[in-house]
Scaffold this motif. Structure first.
Motif, PDB file in Angstrom:
ATOM      1  N   ALA A 175       0.834  -1.203   0.000  1.00 56.70           N
ATOM      2  CA  ALA A 175       0.000   0.000   0.000  1.00 56.70           C
ATOM      3  C   ALA A 175       0.869   1.254   0.000  1.00 56.70           C
ATOM      4  O   ALA A 175       0.544   2.248  -0.651  1.00 56.70           O
ATOM      5  CB  ALA A 175      -0.928  -0.005   1.213  1.00 56.70           C
ATOM      6  N   PHE A 176       1.971   1.206   0.714  1.00 53.82           N
ATOM      7  CA  PHE A 176       2.863   2.363   0.770  1.00 53.82           C
ATOM      8  C   PHE A 176       3.465   2.663  -0.599  1.00 53.82           C
ATOM      9  O   PHE A 176       3.619   3.828  -0.980  1.00 53.82           O
ATOM     10  CB  PHE A 176       3.976   2.106   1.795  1.00 53.82           C
ATOM     11  N   PHE A 177       3.787   1.624  -1.364  1.00 56.19           N
ATOM     12  CA  PHE A 177       4.368   1.813  -2.682  1.00 56.19           C
ATOM     13  C   PHE A 177       3.329   1.838  -3.798  1.00 56.19           C
ATOM     14  O   PHE A 177       3.682   1.878  -4.978  1.00 56.19           O
ATOM     15  CB  PHE A 177       5.418   0.733  -2.962  1.00 56.19           C
ATOM     16  N   GLY A 178       2.057   1.789  -3.449  1.00 58.97           N
ATOM     17  CA  GLY A 178       0.995   1.963  -4.431  1.00 58.97           C
ATOM     18  C   GLY A 178       0.606   0.734  -5.214  1.00 58.97           C
ATOM     19  O   GLY A 178      -0.009   0.851  -6.273  1.00 58.97           O
ATOM     20  N   GLU A 179       0.927  -0.438  -4.736  1.00 58.08           N
ATOM     21  CA  GLU A 179       0.548  -1.673  -5.418  1.00 58.08           C
ATOM     22  C   GLU A 179      -0.714  -2.231  -4.771  1.00 58.08           C
ATOM     23  O   GLU A 179      -0.674  -2.742  -3.654  1.00 58.08           O
ATOM     24  CB  GLU A 179       1.681  -2.699  -5.336  1.00 58.08           C
ATOM     25  N   LEU A 180      -1.810  -2.178  -5.472  1.00 57.85           N
ATOM     26  CA  LEU A 180      -3.090  -2.616  -4.925  1.00 57.85           C
ATOM     27  C   LEU A 180      -3.281  -4.108  -5.162  1.00 57.85           C
ATOM     28  O   LEU A 180      -3.138  -4.601  -6.284  1.00 57.85           O
ATOM     29  CB  LEU A 180      -4.233  -1.830  -5.579  1.00 57.85           C
ATOM     30  N   THR A 181      -3.607  -4.839  -4.103  1.00 58.59           N
ATOM     31  CA  THR A 181      -3.946  -6.250  -4.223  1.00 58.59           C
ATOM     32  C   THR A 181      -5.383  -6.341  -4.736  1.00 58.59           C
ATOM     33  O   THR A 181      -6.230  -5.532  -4.378  1.00 58.59           O
ATOM     34  CB  THR A 181      -3.825  -6.942  -2.848  1.00 58.59           C
ATOM     35  N   THR A 182      -5.666  -7.338  -5.553  1.00 58.97           N
ATOM     36  CA  THR A 182      -6.953  -7.388  -6.256  1.00 58.97           C
ATOM     37  C   THR A 182      -8.155  -7.561  -5.336  1.00 58.97           C
ATOM     38  O   THR A 182      -9.259  -7.180  -5.713  1.00 58.97           O
ATOM     39  CB  THR A 182      -6.951  -8.530  -7.287  1.00 58.97           C
ATOM     40  N   ILE A 183      -7.990  -8.106  -4.135  1.00 60.35           N
ATOM     41  CA  ILE A 183      -9.154  -8.322  -3.275  1.00 60.35           C
ATOM     42  C   ILE A 183      -9.590  -7.057  -2.537  1.00 60.35           C
ATOM     43  O   ILE A 183     -10.669  -7.032  -1.959  1.00 60.35           O
ATOM     44  CB  ILE A 183      -8.901  -9.465  -2.266  1.00 60.35           C
ATOM     45  N   PHE A 184      -8.781  -6.020  -2.550  1.00 58.04           N
ATOM     46  CA  PHE A 184      -9.121  -4.771  -1.877  1.00 58.04           C
ATOM     47  C   PHE A 184      -9.571  -3.733  -2.897  1.00 58.04           C
ATOM     48  O   PHE A 184      -9.109  -3.705  -4.025  1.00 58.04           O
ATOM     49  CB  PHE A 184      -7.921  -4.242  -1.086  1.00 58.04           C
ATOM     50  N   LEU A 185     -10.482  -2.867  -2.469  1.00 58.16           N
ATOM     51  CA  LEU A 185     -11.020  -1.853  -3.372  1.00 58.16           C
ATOM     52  C   LEU A 185     -10.204  -0.563  -3.378  1.00 58.16           C
ATOM     53  O   LEU A 185     -10.249   0.186  -4.343  1.00 58.16           O
ATOM     54  CB  LEU A 185     -12.466  -1.550  -2.986  1.00 58.16           C
ATOM     55  N   HIS A 186      -9.505  -0.304  -2.285  1.00 51.93           N
ATOM     56  CA  HIS A 186      -8.774   0.953  -2.159  1.00 51.93           C
ATOM     57  C   HIS A 186      -7.480   0.703  -1.397  1.00 51.93           C
ATOM     58  O   HIS A 186      -7.405  -0.191  -0.549  1.00 51.93           O
ATOM     59  CB  HIS A 186      -9.643   1.978  -1.419  1.00 51.93           C
ATOM     60  N   ILE A 187      -6.474   1.489  -1.651  1.00 45.24           N
ATOM     61  CA  ILE A 187      -5.166   1.311  -1.010  1.00 45.24           C
ATOM     62  C   ILE A 187      -5.245   1.579   0.492  1.00 45.24           C
ATOM     63  O   ILE A 187      -4.586   0.901   1.278  1.00 45.24           O
ATOM     64  CB  ILE A 187      -4.113   2.209  -1.694  1.00 45.24           C
ATOM     65  N   VAL A 188      -6.073   2.529   0.895  1.00 46.09           N
ATOM     66  CA  VAL A 188      -6.200   2.837   2.324  1.00 46.09           C
ATOM     67  C   VAL A 188      -6.796   1.640   3.069  1.00 46.09           C
ATOM     68  O   VAL A 188      -6.352   1.307   4.178  1.00 46.09           O
ATOM     69  CB  VAL A 188      -7.059   4.106   2.524  1.00 46.09           C
ATOM     70  N   VAL A 189      -7.772   0.976   2.477  1.00 43.84           N
ATOM     71  CA  VAL A 189      -8.373  -0.210   3.095  1.00 43.84           C
ATOM     72  C   VAL A 189      -7.320  -1.306   3.223  1.00 43.84           C
ATOM     73  O   VAL A 189      -7.227  -1.980   4.256  1.00 43.84           O
ATOM     74  CB  VAL A 189      -9.584  -0.697   2.260  1.00 43.84           C
ATOM     75  N   GLN A 190      -6.511  -1.475   2.202  1.00 42.20           N
ATOM     76  CA  GLN A 190      -5.444  -2.472   2.226  1.00 42.20           C
ATOM     77  C   GLN A 190      -4.461  -2.167   3.345  1.00 42.20           C
ATOM     78  O   GLN A 190      -4.047  -3.060   4.079  1.00 42.20           O
ATOM     79  CB  GLN A 190      -4.726  -2.497   0.882  1.00 42.20           C
ATOM     80  N   PHE A 191      -4.092  -0.912   3.511  1.00 46.76           N
ATOM     81  CA  PHE A 191      -3.145  -0.533   4.559  1.00 46.76           C
ATOM     82  C   PHE A 191      -3.736  -0.778   5.939  1.00 46.76           C
ATOM     83  O   PHE A 191      -3.064  -1.302   6.831  1.00 46.76           O
ATOM     84  CB  PHE A 191      -2.737   0.937   4.410  1.00 46.76           C
TER      85      PHE A 191
END
Length: 80
Positions: free
Chosen positions: A26-42
């Motif tokens: 999330a810090f480097f901007g790589e979104l995992t496909t199961i999450f909708l937003h980077i903030v949620v992933q973090f």
């Protein structure tokens, strides 16, 4: 019995490691496909990391209290 204790500690450690990976991505901007937003992933990564660390720390604290190894007791490794 030691194998069961090891397995109980391995699962939270793996989840904490995965949490670190999610936060790094999330810090480097790589979104995992199961999450909708980077903030949620973090936030989920942070929760996994803190949860795993909390569980392992609680396990070690409980074991040390059970064996009377905590600081301040009469018979512990910290007394002179």
């Amino acid at each position: 019995m030691r194998i069961v204790a090891l397995l109980i500690l391995v699962l939270p450690a793996v989840l904490a490691t995965y949490g670190i990976k999610l936060m790094r991505d999330a810090f480097f901007g790589e979104l995992t496909t199961i999450f909708l937003h980077i903030v949620v992933q973090f936030i989920i990564g942070l929760g996994l990391f803190i949860g795993g660390l909390y569980f392992i720390g609680g396990f070690i604290l409980h074991r040390d209290r059970k064996r009377q190894l905590i600081k301040g007791g009469k018979n512990n490794r910290y007394s002179n």
